[in-house]
Design an enzyme around this catalytic site. Structure first.
Site, PDB file in Angstrom:
ATOM      1  N   GLY A  17       1.965  -8.536  -2.905  1.00 41.01           N
ATOM      2  CA  GLY A  17       1.621  -8.092  -4.252  1.00 41.01           C
ATOM      3  C   GLY A  17       0.790  -9.064  -5.067  1.00 41.01           C
ATOM      4  N   ASN A  19      -2.412  -8.886  -5.407  1.00 43.28           N
ATOM      5  CA  ASN A  19      -3.356  -8.038  -6.149  1.00 43.28           C
ATOM      6  C   ASN A  19      -2.664  -7.363  -7.329  1.00 43.28           C
ATOM      7  OD1 ASN A  19      -6.228  -7.785  -4.940  1.00 43.28           O
ATOM      8  ND2 ASN A  19      -4.882  -7.906  -3.158  1.00 43.28           N
ATOM      9  N   ARG A  70       3.708  12.522   7.861  1.00 43.40           N
ATOM     10  CA  ARG A  70       2.953  11.886   6.781  1.00 43.40           C
ATOM     11  C   ARG A  70       2.725  12.821   5.597  1.00 43.40           C
ATOM     12  NH1 ARG A  70      -2.120  10.959   9.492  1.00 43.40           N
ATOM     13  NH2 ARG A  70      -2.859  10.054   7.571  1.00 43.40           N
ATOM     14  N   ARG A  96      -0.695   2.271   4.534  1.00 41.57           N
ATOM     15  CA  ARG A  96      -0.578   3.606   5.104  1.00 41.57           C
ATOM     16  C   ARG A  96      -1.889   4.359   4.874  1.00 41.57           C
ATOM     17  NH1 ARG A  96       4.102   5.813   6.466  1.00 41.57           N
ATOM     18  NH2 ARG A  96       3.443   7.909   5.913  1.00 41.57           N
ATOM     19  N   LEU A  98      -3.632   7.805   3.938  1.00 42.87           N
ATOM     20  CA  LEU A  98      -3.204   8.969   3.159  1.00 42.87           C
ATOM     21  C   LEU A  98      -3.677  10.269   3.817  1.00 42.87           C
ATOM     22  CD1 LEU A  98      -3.888   7.807  -0.513  1.00 42.87           C
ATOM     23  CD2 LEU A  98      -1.945   7.295   0.986  1.00 42.87           C
ATOM     24  N   ASN A 112      -8.642   1.800  -3.142  1.00 41.62           N
ATOM     25  CA  ASN A 112      -8.056   0.877  -2.174  1.00 41.62           C
ATOM     26  C   ASN A 112      -8.874  -0.406  -2.147  1.00 41.62           C
ATOM     27  OD1 ASN A 112      -6.377   0.039   0.076  1.00 41.62           O
ATOM     28  ND2 ASN A 112      -8.127   0.462   1.414  1.00 41.62           N
ATOM     29  N   HIS A 114      -9.938  -3.478   0.527  1.00 38.49           N
ATOM     30  CA  HIS A 114      -9.934  -3.810   1.949  1.00 38.49           C
ATOM     31  C   HIS A 114     -10.541  -5.200   2.131  1.00 38.49           C
ATOM     32  CE1 HIS A 114      -9.828  -3.120   6.227  1.00 38.49           C
ATOM     33  NE2 HIS A 114     -11.066  -3.569   6.294  1.00 38.49           N
ATOM     34  N   GLY A 148      -9.830   9.147   5.764  1.00 33.13           N
ATOM     35  CA  GLY A 148     -10.141   8.264   6.880  1.00 33.13           C
ATOM     36  C   GLY A 148      -9.510   6.893   6.691  1.00 33.13           C
ATOM     37  N   GLU A 179     -10.726 -10.745  -3.947  1.00 34.17           N
ATOM     38  CA  GLU A 179     -10.090  -9.439  -4.159  1.00 34.17           C
ATOM     39  C   GLU A 179      -9.570  -9.311  -5.586  1.00 34.17           C
ATOM     40  OE1 GLU A 179      -7.010  -8.481  -1.371  1.00 34.17           O
ATOM     41  OE2 GLU A 179      -8.289  -8.732   0.354  1.00 34.17           O
TER      42      GLU A 179
HETATM   43  C1  GAR Z   1      -4.876  -7.606   0.741  1.00 40.37           C
HETATM   44  O1  GAR Z   1      -5.584  -8.653   1.343  1.00 40.37           O
HETATM   45  C2  GAR Z   1      -5.564  -6.286   0.995  1.00 40.37           C
HETATM   46  O2  GAR Z   1      -6.947  -6.415   1.089  1.00 40.37           O
HETATM   47  C3  GAR Z   1      -4.966  -5.873   2.302  1.00 40.37           C
HETATM   48  O3  GAR Z   1      -3.611  -6.241   2.203  1.00 40.37           O
HETATM   49  C4  GAR Z   1      -3.512  -7.408   1.414  1.00 40.37           C
HETATM   50  C5  GAR Z   1      -2.408  -7.223   0.408  1.00 40.37           C
HETATM   51  O4  GAR Z   1      -2.180  -8.420  -0.268  1.00 40.37           O
HETATM   52  N1  GAR Z   1      -5.104  -4.471   2.507  1.00 40.37           N
HETATM   53  C6  GAR Z   1      -5.466  -3.939   3.671  1.00 40.37           C
HETATM   54  O5  GAR Z   1      -5.659  -4.608   4.669  1.00 40.37           O
HETATM   55  C7  GAR Z   1      -5.609  -2.428   3.669  1.00 40.37           C
HETATM   56  N2  GAR Z   1      -6.461  -2.004   4.736  1.00 40.37           N
HETATM   57  P1  GAR Z   1      -1.266  -8.450  -1.562  1.00 40.37           P
HETATM   58  O6  GAR Z   1       0.025  -7.681  -1.221  1.00 40.37           O
HETATM   59  O7  GAR Z   1      -0.988  -9.915  -1.764  1.00 40.37           O
HETATM   60  O8  GAR Z   1      -2.017  -7.822  -2.685  1.00 40.37           O
END
Ligand code: GAR
Length: 206
Positions: A17, A19, A70, A96, A98, A112, A114, A148, A179
């Site tokens: 968490g 982000n 799902r 996940r 969607l 999202n 990435h 996708g 990010e």
């Molecule tokens: C982040 O780096 C995000 O980009 C990645 O999970 C991490 C979550 O970090 N998401 C993916 O890979 C989705 N395809 P956080 O829980 O510390 O925010």
């Protein structure tokens, strides 16, 4: 959206968490006219839940193991989100894919993040994929979600250099810094009504 009424965000998480924390911090600093109305986790032990609770944000543990497939899980998620009258759904490390049940319920209102420059290195372990490929630059992408894997219209991207001595951990840490800035910037654009989507193309107005 009525001016000055905070945009109602739901943040979906599966893990640490950071982000989520960055979004909370921006809102508390008055930089983002938004309110996180709920944090939903598919993992009961996600540290993101602790972060949310520390800031008085309602949390929902919504484990997918209880659902046969799902679409049923997503239908239940939509119910929760409707209950909180959510304007924008943020996937912040929500691991996940969607179904159309979720995607069609919130058209161009699910974002999202990435950890790569899409369309390169979709799916899991994007940072390791980038290292294995030998790219000099990677980064992060904020995009609207479709059905996708990391394929929806791109809103913002930030470039991060790859050091030749990087490990998955060091590159991930550098990308995560980017990010936190990029996600907040994309949410701010949405909140301010500056994002316009035509097909795959996202136009940002001044
Ligand atoms: C982040 O780096 C995000 O980009 C990645 O999970 C991490 C979550 O970090 N998401 C993916 O890979 C989705 N395809 P956080 O829980 O510390 O925010």
């Amino acid at each position: 959206m009525i001016e000055n009424v905070p945009c109602r965000l739901a943040v979906l998480v599966s893990g640490s968490g950071t982000n989520l924390q960055a979004i909370i911090d921006r809102i508390e600093a008055g930089e983002l006219n938004a309110k996180i109305v709920c944090v939903i986790s598919n993992k009961a032990d996600a540290y993101a839940l602790t972060r949310a609770s520390k800031h008085g944000i309602p949390v929902v543990v919504h484990e997918n193991t209880a659902f046969p497939e799902r679409r049923a899980y997503d239908a239940a998620t939509v119910e929760i989100l409707r209950g909180y009258r959510v304007d924008l759904v943020i996937l912040a490390g929500f691991m996940r894919i969607l179904t159309e049940v979720m995607v069609s319920a919130f058209p161009h209102a699910i974002m999202n993040i990435h950890p790569a420059l899409l369309p390169s290195f979709q799916g899991l372990h994007a940072q390791q994929q980038a290292l294995d490929y030998g790219v000099r630059y990677s980064g992060c992408t904020v995009h609207f979600v479709d059905c996708g894997t990391d394929t929806g219209p791109i809103i913002l991207q930030s470039v991060v250099p790859v050091d030749q001595d990087d490990t998955e951990d060091t590159l991930s840490a550098r990308i995560q810094n980017a990010e936190h800035q990029t996600f907040a910037a994309a949410i701010k654009l949405f909140v301010e009504g500056k994002i316009h989507v035509t097909g795959r193309k996202v136009r940002i107005s001044a």
